[in-house]
Design a protein around this motif. Structure first.
Motif, PDB file in Angstrom:
ATOM      1  N   GLU A 105      23.829  41.930   9.517  1.00 50.59           N
ATOM      2  CA  GLU A 105      23.834  41.731  10.847  1.00 50.59           C
ATOM      3  C   GLU A 105      24.164  42.918  11.704  1.00 50.59           C
ATOM      4  OE1 GLU A 105      23.055  39.703  14.487  1.00 50.59           O
ATOM      5  OE2 GLU A 105      22.497  39.540  12.434  1.00 50.59           O
ATOM      6  N   LYS A 106      25.084  43.716  11.390  1.00 49.07           N
ATOM      7  CA  LYS A 106      25.376  45.235  11.725  1.00 49.07           C
ATOM      8  C   LYS A 106      24.147  45.997  11.892  1.00 49.07           C
ATOM      9  CE  LYS A 106      29.519  46.869  10.462  1.00 49.07           C
ATOM     10  NZ  LYS A 106      30.634  46.931  11.900  1.00 49.07           N
ATOM     11  N   LEU A 107      23.447  45.994  10.848  1.00 45.97           N
ATOM     12  CA  LEU A 107      22.066  46.770  10.566  1.00 45.97           C
ATOM     13  C   LEU A 107      21.042  46.125  11.695  1.00 45.97           C
ATOM     14  CD1 LEU A 107      22.155  47.573   6.754  1.00 45.97           C
ATOM     15  CD2 LEU A 107      22.536  49.161   8.522  1.00 45.97           C
ATOM     16  N   ARG A 108      20.716  44.886  11.599  1.00 52.07           N
ATOM     17  CA  ARG A 108      19.800  44.112  12.375  1.00 52.07           C
ATOM     18  C   ARG A 108      20.173  44.370  13.707  1.00 52.07           C
ATOM     19  NH1 ARG A 108      18.473  40.358  15.462  1.00 52.07           N
ATOM     20  NH2 ARG A 108      20.529  40.001  15.854  1.00 52.07           N
ATOM     21  N   ALA A 109      21.307  44.063  14.137  1.00 52.03           N
ATOM     22  CA  ALA A 109      21.912  44.100  15.600  1.00 52.03           C
ATOM     23  C   ALA A 109      21.539  45.798  16.057  1.00 52.03           C
ATOM     24  CB  ALA A 109      23.286  43.613  15.923  1.00 52.03           C
ATOM     25  N   GLY A 110      22.174  46.722  15.205  1.00 47.14           N
ATOM     26  CA  GLY A 110      21.781  48.042  15.741  1.00 47.14           C
ATOM     27  C   GLY A 110      20.273  48.488  15.899  1.00 47.14           C
ATOM     28  N   GLY A 111      19.515  47.727  15.041  1.00 51.85           N
ATOM     29  CA  GLY A 111      18.036  48.244  15.388  1.00 51.85           C
ATOM     30  C   GLY A 111      17.494  47.291  16.527  1.00 51.85           C
ATOM     31  N   CYS A 112      18.186  46.296  16.975  1.00 52.24           N
ATOM     32  CA  CYS A 112      17.851  45.602  18.292  1.00 52.24           C
ATOM     33  C   CYS A 112      18.396  45.992  19.399  1.00 52.24           C
ATOM     34  CB  CYS A 112      18.133  44.099  17.975  1.00 52.24           C
ATOM     35  SG  CYS A 112      17.142  43.376  16.701  1.00 52.24           S
ATOM     36  N   GLY A 113      19.340  47.271  19.520  1.00 47.06           N
ATOM     37  CA  GLY A 113      20.003  47.372  20.621  1.00 47.06           C
ATOM     38  C   GLY A 113      21.265  46.894  21.103  1.00 47.06           C
ATOM     39  N   ILE A 114      21.715  46.015  19.954  1.00 46.37           N
ATOM     40  CA  ILE A 114      22.715  45.107  20.394  1.00 46.37           C
ATOM     41  C   ILE A 114      24.012  46.020  19.873  1.00 46.37           C
ATOM     42  CG2 ILE A 114      24.185  43.043  19.898  1.00 46.37           C
ATOM     43  CD1 ILE A 114      21.314  41.782  19.313  1.00 46.37           C
ATOM     44  N   ALA A 115      25.064  46.088  20.755  1.00 45.67           N
ATOM     45  CA  ALA A 115      26.056  46.944  20.567  1.00 45.67           C
ATOM     46  C   ALA A 115      27.390  46.483  19.632  1.00 45.67           C
ATOM     47  CB  ALA A 115      26.930  47.532  21.923  1.00 45.67           C
ATOM     48  N   ALA A 116      27.488  45.220  19.670  1.00 45.31           N
ATOM     49  CA  ALA A 116      28.484  44.479  18.915  1.00 45.31           C
ATOM     50  C   ALA A 116      28.452  43.017  18.835  1.00 45.31           C
ATOM     51  CB  ALA A 116      29.751  44.912  19.322  1.00 45.31           C
ATOM     52  N   SER A 164      27.885  47.334  15.801  1.00 43.01           N
ATOM     53  CA  SER A 164      26.677  47.300  15.153  1.00 43.01           C
ATOM     54  C   SER A 164      26.699  48.764  14.365  1.00 43.01           C
ATOM     55  CB  SER A 164      25.647  46.992  15.980  1.00 43.01           C
ATOM     56  OG  SER A 164      25.782  45.838  16.682  1.00 43.01           O
ATOM     57  N   ILE A 165      25.444  48.992  13.705  1.00 48.42           N
ATOM     58  CA  ILE A 165      25.339  50.253  13.152  1.00 48.42           C
ATOM     59  C   ILE A 165      23.823  50.747  13.367  1.00 48.42           C
ATOM     60  CG2 ILE A 165      24.875  51.206  10.708  1.00 48.42           C
ATOM     61  CD1 ILE A 165      26.823  49.347   9.466  1.00 48.42           C
ATOM     62  N   THR A 166      23.894  51.980  13.578  1.00 47.00           N
ATOM     63  CA  THR A 166      22.763  52.836  13.774  1.00 47.00           C
ATOM     64  C   THR A 166      22.871  53.936  12.736  1.00 47.00           C
ATOM     65  OG1 THR A 166      23.029  54.035  15.782  1.00 47.00           O
ATOM     66  CG2 THR A 166      21.774  51.987  15.832  1.00 47.00           C
ATOM     67  N   THR A 167      21.896  54.648  12.226  1.00 44.90           N
ATOM     68  CA  THR A 167      22.092  55.907  11.257  1.00 44.90           C
ATOM     69  C   THR A 167      20.972  57.030  11.812  1.00 44.90           C
ATOM     70  OG1 THR A 167      20.520  54.847   9.599  1.00 44.90           O
ATOM     71  CG2 THR A 167      23.121  54.549   9.290  1.00 44.90           C
ATOM     72  N   ALA A 197      15.532  49.628   7.661  1.00 41.79           N
ATOM     73  CA  ALA A 197      14.546  50.210   8.390  1.00 41.79           C
ATOM     74  C   ALA A 197      14.776  50.136   9.999  1.00 41.79           C
ATOM     75  CB  ALA A 197      13.283  49.565   8.146  1.00 41.79           C
ATOM     76  N   MET A 198      15.210  49.303  10.338  1.00 41.43           N
ATOM     77  CA  MET A 198      15.648  48.862  11.711  1.00 41.43           C
ATOM     78  C   MET A 198      16.757  49.635  12.144  1.00 41.43           C
ATOM     79  SD  MET A 198      15.245  44.659  11.880  1.00 41.43           S
ATOM     80  CE  MET A 198      15.653  44.412  13.702  1.00 41.43           C
ATOM     81  N   ALA A 199      17.835  50.087  11.314  1.00 42.07           N
ATOM     82  CA  ALA A 199      18.773  50.809  11.774  1.00 42.07           C
ATOM     83  C   ALA A 199      18.581  52.227  11.875  1.00 42.07           C
ATOM     84  CB  ALA A 199      20.070  50.437  11.027  1.00 42.07           C
ATOM     85  N   GLY A 200      17.875  52.954  11.312  1.00 39.89           N
ATOM     86  CA  GLY A 200      17.556  54.036  11.192  1.00 39.89           C
ATOM     87  C   GLY A 200      16.618  54.648  12.533  1.00 39.89           C
TER      88      GLY A 200
END
Length: 262
Positions: A105-116, A164-167, A197-200
């Motif tokens: 969910e941290k990866l998915r949320a990061g890809g969707c622009g959700i901070a936490a 959330s996570i973005t990389t 893929a969403m998080a990158g």
């Protein structure tokens, strides 16, 4: 709109020392192996990697780990890799353990622009309360431990806040992809690959089969090309090892098949 690159080496050419990566794969299923090899050959180091696990000795992310190219791993499962355990316990590797569903969910949320987001997972444990060792000193003492996370009661239930996570980059493997970056994954290889893929911020997809726009059934696309910036074809003959093979005697298999057919 043509996002294709000529080789894995070209696709990873701008990944530098210290970059953060979200990498698909679960065990040995769905590892973007050609991209990992290209990154290894490039010689980058000091990487911060987010992936469900770190491959095994000699395969997957394990080849980067063996040459000490990874400085930090954020994972949910760290078994099956003796070198991983050795580096962690001797203070050579920082590890942030995260519940598997939370990591997804941290990866998915990061890809969707959700901070936490708030979750039940980890409440009442060191995941929420802090103190979980993340890095050791060479003498075995704890050099760095996790910090306590914010908790909140909602409708009488306590939840923990997870960021959330973005990389910088995402590295993923897909069965098919078109030149616009739309991807189709194969069965169990559709694990952490769409999420990575969403998080990158820049996502690179290695695909077994590259097709032209319009050749993929829109209803069969698992990840839209908006999340993918680079696509490289690696062919269908790539090696796909099995982590743990479970077999039975042929006689038992034949008897079971005859019973099912009856």
């Amino acid at each position: 709109m043509d996002k294709t690159y000529g080789s894995p080496q070209e696709a990873v050419a701008d990944i530098e020392d210290g970059a953060s990566l979200a990498v698909g794969g679960f065990g040995l299923s769905g590892n973007p192996m050609e991209l990992i090899r290209a990154l290894h050959d490039k010689g980058v180091s000091g990487l911060s990697v987010v992936s469900n696990n770190c491959g095994v000795d000699g395969w997957g992310l394990g080849i980067l780990l063996a040459d000490k190219r990874i400085a930090k791993m954020t994972s949910s499962y760290v078994g099956e890799n003796k070198e991983f355990a050795r580096q962690f316990l001797t203070g050579e590797l920082e590890v942030e353990l995260t519940p598997q569903g939370t990591l997804a969910e941290k990866l998915r949320a990061g890809g969707c622009g959700i901070a936490a987001f708030y979750t039940l997972a980890g409440v009442g444990t060191q995941v929420a309360e802090g103190g979980l060792p993340q890095k050791y000193n060479a003498d075995g003492s704890v050099a760095k431990a996790s910090e306590a996370k914010e908790t909140r009661e909602i409708n009488g239930t306590t939840y923990v806040l997870e960021e959330s996570i973005t990389t910088d980059f995402g590295l993923v493997h897909a069965l098919k992809g078109d030149t616009h970056g739309n991807l189709v994954f194969d069965r169990s290889a559709r694990n952490f690959n769409p999420l990575a893929a969403m998080a990158g911020r820049v996502t690179i997809a290695q695909v077994e089969e590259l097709v032209q726009p319009g050749e993929l059934d829109p209803d069969s696309i698992h990840l839209p090309g908006v999340y993918v910036q680079r696509v490289v074809a690696v062919g269908k003959d790539i090696e796909k090892p099995i982590e743990k093979r479970t077999v039975q005697p042929r006689e038992a298999y034949e008897a079971q098949r005859e019973k099912l057919e009856a």
